[in-house]
Design an enzyme around this catalytic site. Structure first.
Site, PDB file in Angstrom:
ATOM      1  N   LYS A  99      63.250  22.596  45.240  1.00 54.27           N
ATOM      2  CA  LYS A  99      62.285  21.910  46.016  1.00 54.27           C
ATOM      3  C   LYS A  99      61.972  20.602  45.239  1.00 54.27           C
ATOM      4  CE  LYS A  99      57.915  22.595  45.902  1.00 54.27           C
ATOM      5  NZ  LYS A  99      57.132  21.300  46.304  1.00 54.27           N
ATOM      6  N   ASP A 100      61.992  20.428  43.965  1.00 52.47           N
ATOM      7  CA  ASP A 100      61.819  19.345  43.465  1.00 52.47           C
ATOM      8  C   ASP A 100      63.298  18.784  42.928  1.00 52.47           C
ATOM      9  OD1 ASP A 100      58.549  19.093  43.082  1.00 52.47           O
ATOM     10  OD2 ASP A 100      59.322  21.181  42.691  1.00 52.47           O
TER      11      ASP A 100
ATOM     12  N   MET B 245      57.363  26.916  49.521  1.00 50.90           N
ATOM     13  CA  MET B 245      56.203  27.442  48.695  1.00 50.90           C
ATOM     14  C   MET B 245      55.660  25.946  47.841  1.00 50.90           C
ATOM     15  SD  MET B 245      56.434  31.472  48.010  1.00 50.90           S
ATOM     16  CE  MET B 245      56.537  32.469  49.420  1.00 50.90           C
TER      17      MET B 245
ATOM     18  N   GLN C 117      52.050  12.587  34.398  1.00 55.21           N
ATOM     19  CA  GLN C 117      53.135  12.527  35.463  1.00 55.21           C
ATOM     20  C   GLN C 117      52.125  12.301  36.716  1.00 55.21           C
ATOM     21  OE1 GLN C 117      54.570  16.460  34.826  1.00 55.21           O
ATOM     22  NE2 GLN C 117      54.517  16.682  36.947  1.00 55.21           N
TER      23      GLN C 117
ATOM     24  N   HIS D 114      57.634  30.237  41.987  1.00 57.36           N
ATOM     25  CA  HIS D 114      57.547  30.254  40.493  1.00 57.36           C
ATOM     26  C   HIS D 114      58.057  31.659  40.235  1.00 57.36           C
ATOM     27  CE1 HIS D 114      54.205  27.317  41.060  1.00 57.36           C
ATOM     28  NE2 HIS D 114      55.128  26.718  40.366  1.00 57.36           N
TER      29      HIS D 114
HETATM   30  P1  AMP Z   1      55.085  22.981  39.510  1.00 59.37           P
HETATM   31  O1  AMP Z   1      54.244  24.291  38.933  1.00 59.37           O
HETATM   32  O2  AMP Z   1      55.074  22.641  40.917  1.00 59.37           O
HETATM   33  O3  AMP Z   1      55.375  22.015  38.797  1.00 59.37           O
HETATM   34  O4  AMP Z   1      56.617  24.036  39.712  1.00 59.37           O
HETATM   35  C1  AMP Z   1      57.212  24.405  38.500  1.00 59.37           C
HETATM   36  C2  AMP Z   1      58.639  24.797  38.952  1.00 59.37           C
HETATM   37  O5  AMP Z   1      58.728  25.634  39.942  1.00 59.37           O
HETATM   38  C3  AMP Z   1      59.469  23.575  39.388  1.00 59.37           C
HETATM   39  O6  AMP Z   1      60.766  23.528  38.821  1.00 59.37           O
HETATM   40  C4  AMP Z   1      59.567  23.553  40.703  1.00 59.37           C
HETATM   41  O7  AMP Z   1      60.592  22.930  41.436  1.00 59.37           O
HETATM   42  C5  AMP Z   1      59.591  24.968  40.854  1.00 59.37           C
HETATM   43  N1  AMP Z   1      59.066  25.295  42.401  1.00 59.37           N
HETATM   44  C6  AMP Z   1      57.883  25.098  42.968  1.00 59.37           C
HETATM   45  N2  AMP Z   1      57.888  25.587  43.892  1.00 59.37           N
HETATM   46  C7  AMP Z   1      59.085  25.975  44.376  1.00 59.37           C
HETATM   47  C8  AMP Z   1      59.816  26.681  45.404  1.00 59.37           C
HETATM   48  N3  AMP Z   1      58.873  26.748  46.819  1.00 59.37           N
HETATM   49  N4  AMP Z   1      60.828  26.982  45.394  1.00 59.37           N
HETATM   50  C9  AMP Z   1      61.627  26.925  44.460  1.00 59.37           C
HETATM   51  N5  AMP Z   1      61.192  26.489  43.158  1.00 59.37           N
HETATM   52  C10 AMP Z   1      60.106  26.008  43.432  1.00 59.37           C
END
Ligand code: AMP
Length: 285
Positions: A150-151, A185, A62, A38
């Site tokens: 990652k997503d 991560m 979601q 993040h």
């Molecule tokens: P989340 O809090 O898991 O919904 O992630 C928030 C944002 O951070 C999303 O756009 C994810 O794709 C990105 N993100 C989470 N983990 C990673 C990672 N390891 N590398 C790159 N982006 C990440």
């Protein structure tokens, strides 16, 4: 610059508007439990813009009925400290009633990009993502939004959402940030026991194996997928899917060309669902 933390949607709208008056606004939507992945997105956003806003919201729409909504890690205080360190000016941390007030009934449905991969095993997931992201983008106004690859599917779906709804938001995809041993991560990595943490390396092992085979000339989809599956299973993970699709429209490939394709994996370590991916031939995972 000090950090402002906001809980009200209308205040978020006003703060974004006043930040945007000073120059380009960056926006990083998250569900909190922030980690270095993040933070990399925030730093990228701040290199591209004048100021950066981060949202922290565990979006109930979601999550499926049997998924981890209730136990999803919530660490707001540490998250705000991480945002402040990264030079973020504004954190928006609404509760569910702010984002879905009484009477709320509109949902945003994605198209073909959202039907395969994670969309197949999580039927309403991308509808929830598109709905909350549309709401967040409506509040943030013109900005550069940064999503993680990652997503990968989420990134593509959100990019299309902004385009199709004429939203004044540019959506950039940031490369995957990994632990030193290659594990991508994720906030969900906190769920893993020591044994499961070892199993989780099956994801990167599978991607690397398929990528090696690709680099040595293998172009058969079944063979590349099989090579990946084998490593993932060897590590004790239970596969949800391993798929090789075209990297733009995310449709199944029958033939891989030298420009590769997206190899995407989802697998369970115990009850924790993990995902990872790489674009074959473009970046070594
Ligand atoms: P989340 O809090 O898991 O919904 O992630 C928030 C944002 O951070 C999303 O756009 C994810 O794709 C990105 N993100 C989470 N983990 C990673 C990672 N390891 N590398 C790159 N982006 C990440």
């Amino acid at each position: 610059v000090s950090l402002t933390v906001i809980r009200s949607a209308e205040e978020f709208r006003l703060h974004c508007r006043s930040l945007a008056e000073r120059g380009p606004l960056g926006f990083v939507p998250t569900m909190g439990a922030l980690h270095s992945g993040h933070v990399a997105l925030m730093r990228y956003a701040s290199q591209q813009t004048r100021s950066v806003a981060v949202s922290i919201f565990v979006n109930p729409t979601q999550f499926g009925p049997t998924e981890d909504l209730a136990r999803y890690p919530r660490t707001l205080e540490a998250d705000c400290a991480a945002c402040e360190d990264a030079g973020v000016e504004l954190v928006f941390a609404p509760d569910a009633a702010q984002m879905y007030p009484a009477g709320d009934q509109t949902r945003v449905r994605a198209g073909a990009l959202a039907t395969g991969l994670c969309g197949a095993s999580r039927p309403h997931h991308f509808e929830g993502v598109c709905t909350v992201v549309a709401k967040l983008f409506a509040l943030a106004g013109p900005c550069l939004a940064v999503f993680g690859r990652k997503d990968y599917q989420q990134w593509k779906v959100v990019q299309r959402l902004a385009r199709d709804l004429f939203l004044p938001v540019q959506v950039h995809g940031h490369p995957i940030v990994r632990e030193p041993d290659g594990l991508a991560m994720s906030s969900r990595n906190r769920y893993l026991s020591e044994e499961q943490r070892g199993q989780a390396l099956g994801l990167i092992a599978g991607l690397r194996q398929a990528n090696r085979r690709f680099q040595h000339g293998e172009r058969q989809v079944e063979e590349l997928v099989r090579a990946c599956r084998e490593r993932v299973e060897d590590h004790g993970l239970r596969i949800d899917y391993v798929e090789l699709v075209d990297a733009e429209e995310l449709q199944p490939l029958s033939q891989v060309t030298d420009s590769g394709g997206l190899l995407a994996v989802a697998a369970f370590a115990g009850s924790t669902r993990l995902i990872d991916n790489c674009v074959l031939g473009q970046e070594a995972p």
